[in-house]
Design a protein around this motif. Structure first.
Motif, PDB file in Angstrom:
ATOM      1  N   ARG A  58      -3.727   6.852   9.772  1.00 29.09           N
ATOM      2  CA  ARG A  58      -5.093   6.231   9.333  1.00 29.09           C
ATOM      3  C   ARG A  58      -4.568   4.930   8.688  1.00 29.09           C
ATOM      4  O   ARG A  58      -4.359   5.092   7.465  1.00 29.09           O
ATOM      5  N   VAL A  59      -4.642   3.761   9.440  1.00 31.46           N
ATOM      6  CA  VAL A  59      -4.311   2.577   8.700  1.00 31.46           C
ATOM      7  C   VAL A  59      -5.829   2.161   7.613  1.00 31.46           C
ATOM      8  O   VAL A  59      -7.020   2.089   8.110  1.00 31.46           O
ATOM      9  N   THR A  60      -5.612   2.172   6.237  1.00 33.36           N
ATOM     10  CA  THR A  60      -6.421   1.982   5.460  1.00 33.36           C
ATOM     11  C   THR A  60      -6.809   0.600   4.731  1.00 33.36           C
ATOM     12  O   THR A  60      -7.879   0.227   4.370  1.00 33.36           O
ATOM     13  N   GLU A  61      -5.891  -0.612   5.250  1.00 35.98           N
ATOM     14  CA  GLU A  61      -6.009  -1.612   4.806  1.00 35.98           C
ATOM     15  C   GLU A  61      -5.001  -2.512   5.409  1.00 35.98           C
ATOM     16  O   GLU A  61      -3.946  -2.135   5.513  1.00 35.98           O
ATOM     17  N   ILE A  62      -5.308  -3.825   5.754  1.00 36.81           N
ATOM     18  CA  ILE A  62      -4.279  -4.595   6.421  1.00 36.81           C
ATOM     19  C   ILE A  62      -4.448  -6.016   5.502  1.00 36.81           C
ATOM     20  O   ILE A  62      -5.600  -6.594   5.336  1.00 36.81           O
ATOM     21  N   LYS A  63      -3.260  -6.467   5.219  1.00 34.00           N
ATOM     22  CA  LYS A  63      -3.174  -7.766   4.509  1.00 34.00           C
ATOM     23  C   LYS A  63      -2.477  -8.800   5.562  1.00 34.00           C
ATOM     24  O   LYS A  63      -1.209  -8.596   5.677  1.00 34.00           O
ATOM     25  N   PRO A  64      -3.151  -9.714   6.274  1.00 32.38           N
ATOM     26  CA  PRO A  64      -2.459 -10.570   7.213  1.00 32.38           C
ATOM     27  C   PRO A  64      -1.510 -11.311   6.719  1.00 32.38           C
ATOM     28  O   PRO A  64      -1.266 -11.433   5.291  1.00 32.38           O
ATOM     29  N   LYS A  65      -0.389 -11.799   7.480  1.00 31.21           N
ATOM     30  CA  LYS A  65       0.485 -12.717   7.161  1.00 31.21           C
ATOM     31  C   LYS A  65       0.020 -13.965   6.450  1.00 31.21           C
ATOM     32  O   LYS A  65      -1.132 -14.349   6.959  1.00 31.21           O
ATOM     33  N   PRO A  72      -7.400  -0.079  12.633  1.00 24.02           N
ATOM     34  CA  PRO A  72      -7.581   0.203  11.376  1.00 24.02           C
ATOM     35  C   PRO A  72      -8.860   1.412  11.080  1.00 24.02           C
ATOM     36  O   PRO A  72      -9.681   1.187  11.845  1.00 24.02           O
ATOM     37  N   GLY A  73      -8.844   2.120  10.156  1.00 17.88           N
ATOM     38  CA  GLY A  73      -9.982   2.823   9.883  1.00 17.88           C
ATOM     39  C   GLY A  73     -10.182   4.416  10.666  1.00 17.88           C
ATOM     40  O   GLY A  73     -11.423   5.167  10.232  1.00 17.88           O
ATOM     41  N   VAL A  74      -9.101   4.295  11.789  1.00 19.40           N
ATOM     42  CA  VAL A  74      -9.542   5.630  12.437  1.00 19.40           C
ATOM     43  C   VAL A  74      -8.030   6.463  12.384  1.00 19.40           C
ATOM     44  O   VAL A  74      -7.074   5.584  12.502  1.00 19.40           O
ATOM     45  N   TRP A  75      -8.189   7.568  12.814  1.00 21.37           N
ATOM     46  CA  TRP A  75      -6.798   8.524  13.099  1.00 21.37           C
ATOM     47  C   TRP A  75      -6.501   8.002  14.426  1.00 21.37           C
ATOM     48  O   TRP A  75      -7.029   8.050  15.251  1.00 21.37           O
ATOM     49  N   SER A  76      -5.053   8.100  14.523  1.00 23.97           N
ATOM     50  CA  SER A  76      -4.232   7.651  15.891  1.00 23.97           C
ATOM     51  C   SER A  76      -2.944   8.369  15.801  1.00 23.97           C
ATOM     52  O   SER A  76      -2.533   8.971  14.827  1.00 23.97           O
TER      53      SER A  76
END
Length: 318
Positions: free
Chosen positions: A266-273, A249-253
């Protein structure tokens, strides 16, 4: 002659007279017993009550034959049937049939019923796979109606919810921004090269969003709360779909390949299971409960039907 010729297979052999006499002696007592039995029934056959029962049985059988013949060639088109024909017409065409249209519907029904009965009389329904499947399907529908599930209580639903936690867990969701590179412009290799060069430039700067550095994507450049099923619907089953849930998260890949082309993300937010609460999925629990309970009732009904039959499964020929 004391012996008589007779055929056995392809040979002529003789049957001794003693054997013929023994057979006659065996047959005579049987004939005598039959005559004796008939004689013992004569007093009963003279009784009026016996005549009454015999006459009743004859009348009953005759009425059954007549009724079968009459029903075989009698077609009743009553109010219920006419209502059903009109309702089917309205369902298909959006408006009720006129009197002329209804007359045609009734006439077509009569023709169809005649052809159906004649087909059954000829046995055309036997050994037809399509007819067999249709009858099985209709019977299954009938059983589903008969095995209707009673309305579950709140306790029933909560117990079902507790017994199936995996079904009611919210999957991990990710929000992202992307830059897309189309292979339609200069080919696939060139699109990937442009993506790699852009990724290098992004890592040397602080850029949070830059869809303009790539090509126009046919879908959104920014996506929120994307689970894996939604990602697959958006990007197809691809390298990108898998990478979205392993990318830091938070970086370009990237670049990651999809059915459209190449992507930097670029992952901007993660909502866990997480496990959902009963209140969040009460309607879904009710739907799942009714489906599962209906399947149980159908299985029980099938088991009771199966118990009536003797299943014979011959083993392989030795």
């Amino acid at each position: 002659m004391s012996e008589r010729l007779f055929m056995t297979g392809s040979k002529l052999v003789t049957r001794p007279k003693a054997l013929r006499d023994e057979q006659k002696q065996t047959a005579q007592p049987m004939a005598a017993r039959f005559v004796s039995l008939v004689g013992s029934l004569k007093p009963w056959l003279r009784e009026p009550i016996v005549h009454f029962f015999l006459l009743g049985a004859f009348i009953f059988l005759l009425s059954e034959v007549v009724e079968h013949f009459n029903s075989r060639y009698r077609i009743v088109v009553g109010p219920d049937q006419i209502t059903r024909l009109a309702a089917t017409f309205e369902q298909n065409y959006g408006n009720p049939p006129s009197d002329q249209q209804l007359a045609v519907l009734v006439d077509n029904y009569i023709k169809e019923e005649i052809l159906y009965r004649e087909s059954v009389a000829l046995g055309l329904d036997k050994g037809d796979e399509i007819v067999r499947r249709r009858l099985v399907q209709k019977f299954e529908f009938l059983q589903q109606d008969l095995n209707s599930v009673k309305a579950p209580s709140d306790e029933d639903l909560r117990n079902y919810f507790a017994a199936n936690p995996v079904k009611y867990a919210a999957p991990e969701r990710r929000s992202l921004t992307q830059i897309y590179f189309s292979p339609d412009l200069q080919g696939d290799a060139e699109a990937k090269l442009r993506a790699e060069e852009t990724l290098k430039a992004l890592k040397e700067s602080v850029t949070l969003r830059a869809p303009q550095r790539g090509d126009i994507f046919p879908g959104p450049s920014d996506v929120a709360d994307l689970d894996q099923d939604s990602a697959q619907r958006l990007f197809g089953k691809s390298e990108l779909t898998q990478a979205l849930y392993t990318a830091p998260p938070g970086v370009w890949s990237g670049p990651y390949r999809s059915g459209f082309g190449w992507h930097l993300v670029r992952v901007t937010e993660i909502k866990p299971k997480r496990q959902l609460t009963f209140a969040e999925v009460a309607d879904k629990v009710r739907e799942d409960y009714l489906t599962a309970r209906g399947a149980e009732l159908n299985a029980e009904a099938m088991q009771s039907f199966r118990a009536k039959y003797q299943i014979v499964q011959p083993g392989p020929a030795e």
